[in-house]
Design an enzyme around this catalytic site. Structure first.
Site, PDB file in Angstrom:
ATOM      1  N   ASN A  11      26.915  39.881  51.846  1.00 40.13           N
ATOM      2  CA  ASN A  11      27.167  41.587  51.268  1.00 40.13           C
ATOM      3  C   ASN A  11      27.873  42.216  52.485  1.00 40.13           C
ATOM      4  OD1 ASN A  11      26.807  43.467  49.730  1.00 40.13           O
ATOM      5  ND2 ASN A  11      24.855  43.735  49.833  1.00 40.13           N
ATOM      6  N   LYS A  13      29.242  44.768  51.674  1.00 40.96           N
ATOM      7  CA  LYS A  13      29.170  46.273  50.879  1.00 40.96           C
ATOM      8  C   LYS A  13      31.151  46.637  51.429  1.00 40.96           C
ATOM      9  CE  LYS A  13      24.138  45.786  52.240  1.00 40.96           C
ATOM     10  NZ  LYS A  13      23.632  47.412  53.281  1.00 40.96           N
ATOM     11  N   HIS A  97      21.037  46.132  43.154  1.00 37.58           N
ATOM     12  CA  HIS A  97      20.455  46.817  44.302  1.00 37.58           C
ATOM     13  C   HIS A  97      20.184  48.040  45.047  1.00 37.58           C
ATOM     14  CE1 HIS A  97      22.199  47.713  49.143  1.00 37.58           C
ATOM     15  NE2 HIS A  97      22.242  45.671  49.103  1.00 37.58           N
ATOM     16  N   GLU A  99      21.564  50.435  46.996  1.00 35.24           N
ATOM     17  CA  GLU A  99      22.116  51.488  47.141  1.00 35.24           C
ATOM     18  C   GLU A  99      22.843  51.775  46.273  1.00 35.24           C
ATOM     19  OE1 GLU A  99      24.292  49.353  50.041  1.00 35.24           O
ATOM     20  OE2 GLU A  99      22.985  49.032  51.819  1.00 35.24           O
ATOM     21  N   GLU A 169      14.736  42.812  48.635  1.00 32.10           N
ATOM     22  CA  GLU A 169      14.770  43.687  49.830  1.00 32.10           C
ATOM     23  C   GLU A 169      13.950  44.709  49.713  1.00 32.10           C
ATOM     24  OE1 GLU A 169      19.092  42.023  50.608  1.00 32.10           O
ATOM     25  OE2 GLU A 169      19.454  43.986  49.270  1.00 32.10           O
ATOM     26  N   GLY A 175      19.563  47.646  56.753  1.00 36.48           N
ATOM     27  CA  GLY A 175      20.237  48.693  56.976  1.00 36.48           C
ATOM     28  C   GLY A 175      19.539  49.316  58.522  1.00 36.48           C
ATOM     29  N   SER A 215      17.805  43.550  57.007  1.00 29.62           N
ATOM     30  CA  SER A 215      18.067  43.249  58.538  1.00 29.62           C
ATOM     31  C   SER A 215      17.759  41.874  58.753  1.00 29.62           C
ATOM     32  CB  SER A 215      17.022  44.591  59.605  1.00 29.62           C
ATOM     33  OG  SER A 215      17.630  45.560  58.904  1.00 29.62           O
TER      34      SER A 215
HETATM   35  P1  PGA Z   1      21.041  44.979  56.201  1.00 35.71           P
HETATM   36  O1  PGA Z   1      21.479  44.532  54.595  1.00 35.71           O
HETATM   37  O2  PGA Z   1      21.152  43.525  56.200  1.00 35.71           O
HETATM   38  O3  PGA Z   1      22.053  44.888  57.010  1.00 35.71           O
HETATM   39  O4  PGA Z   1      19.723  44.879  56.437  1.00 35.71           O
HETATM   40  C1  PGA Z   1      21.445  43.698  53.611  1.00 35.71           C
HETATM   41  C2  PGA Z   1      21.671  44.302  52.423  1.00 35.71           C
HETATM   42  O5  PGA Z   1      21.674  45.222  52.082  1.00 35.71           O
HETATM   43  O6  PGA Z   1      21.523  43.242  51.371  1.00 35.71           O
END
Ligand code: PGA
Length: 254
Positions: A11, A13, A97, A99, A169, A175, A215
């Site tokens: 992803n 982003k 997601h 976010e 997630e 992140g 992560s």
């Molecule tokens: P990350 O993000 O691997 O940077 O923690 C995962 C995601 O948001 O899909």
């Protein structure tokens, strides 16, 4: 007993220019294991989709969108519909997601409508769920993800539900560099699968792929993916570096 094919999805982003993205795909292509014994998806920003799709060619790398609108067309300035994505040749769309839930107020009901739109168009939703740190600390994380599934997915008939890919997630791991331990991931994945079994039966529970996200890194992917109910990963930060992403792919394929 079904053997579920592992899947690694990157992803991106709101990262990379088109040029960076193409370079990234070129590097991933060059390092892909052969034969490719797992599914590999990259989800770049909308502006990159056409170019990335072309660059990926028949390498085995599939391209997904990060979002879509619920309506096929209309006066929704700045939005992209599922039909537009389908026309480009997309097969997968990420939805739900955290976010988007947090910054764009996407509720379980909105996500449900998006899931419907994606499935109605014959595409595959990569449906994200997961709890915040405070929900985990209050020990209501299982109830929380259960209601995310109930409110956004469990209205689906079984045949439609089987198209869905789920990504667990935990928000506290996204992140942050704090990864769920393999045991924490397995515990939640097993819970989700049992919930699916209760709702749709054993065959479907066995069939559905549940990815872990939050992560995932080159050095923890193998342990996470070796858990019984973890069928791969949805990878953010580490998917932006070809060598890290390739190590994660190797962990899923090997
Ligand atoms: P990350 O993000 O691997 O940077 O923690 C995962 C995601 O948001 O899909």
């Amino acid at each position: 007993m079904i053997i579920r094919r592992k899947l690694v999805a990157g992803n991106w982003k709101m990262h990379t220019t088109v040029r960076d993205g193409l370079l990234l795909v070129e590097q991933i292509k060059a390092g892909l294991p052969s034969p490719l014994d797992c599914d590999v998806i990259v989800a770049p920003p909308f502006t990159h989709l056409m170019a990335v799709l072309e660059e990926a060619g028949n390498s085995g790398i599939q391209t997904a969108a990060q979002n879509c609108h619920t309506e096929p067309s209309g006066a929704y300035t700045g939005e992209v519909s599922i039909l537009m994505l389908k026309e480009l040749g997309m097969r997968h769309v990420i939805t739900g997601h955290s976010e988007r839930r947090q910054y764009f107020n996407e509720t379980n009901m909105v996500v449900r409508t998006k899931v419907n739109a994606i499935l109605d168009a014959g595409l595959i939703p990569i449906f994200c769920c997961g709890e915040s740190l405070s929900l985990r600390e209050s020990e209501v994380h299982f109830d929380h993800v259960q209601s995310q599934l109930e409110e956004s997915l469990y209205h689906l008939p079984e045949s439609a539900f089987r198209q869905v890919i789920i990504a667990y997630e935990p928000i506290w791991a996204i992140g942050t560099g704090v990864t769920a331990s393999p045991q924490q991931a397995q515990e939640m994945h097993a819970f989700l699968r049992q919930s699916i079994v209760r709702h749709y039966g054993h065959d479907t529970g066995d069939y559905i792929r549940i990815l872990y996200g939050g992560s995932v890194k080159a050095d923890n992917a193998r342990m996470l993916f070796s858990q019984r109910d973890v069928d791969g990963g949805l990878v953010g930060g580490a998917s932006l570096d070809a060598s890290n992403f390739l190590t994660i792919i190797a962990a899923a394929c090997g």
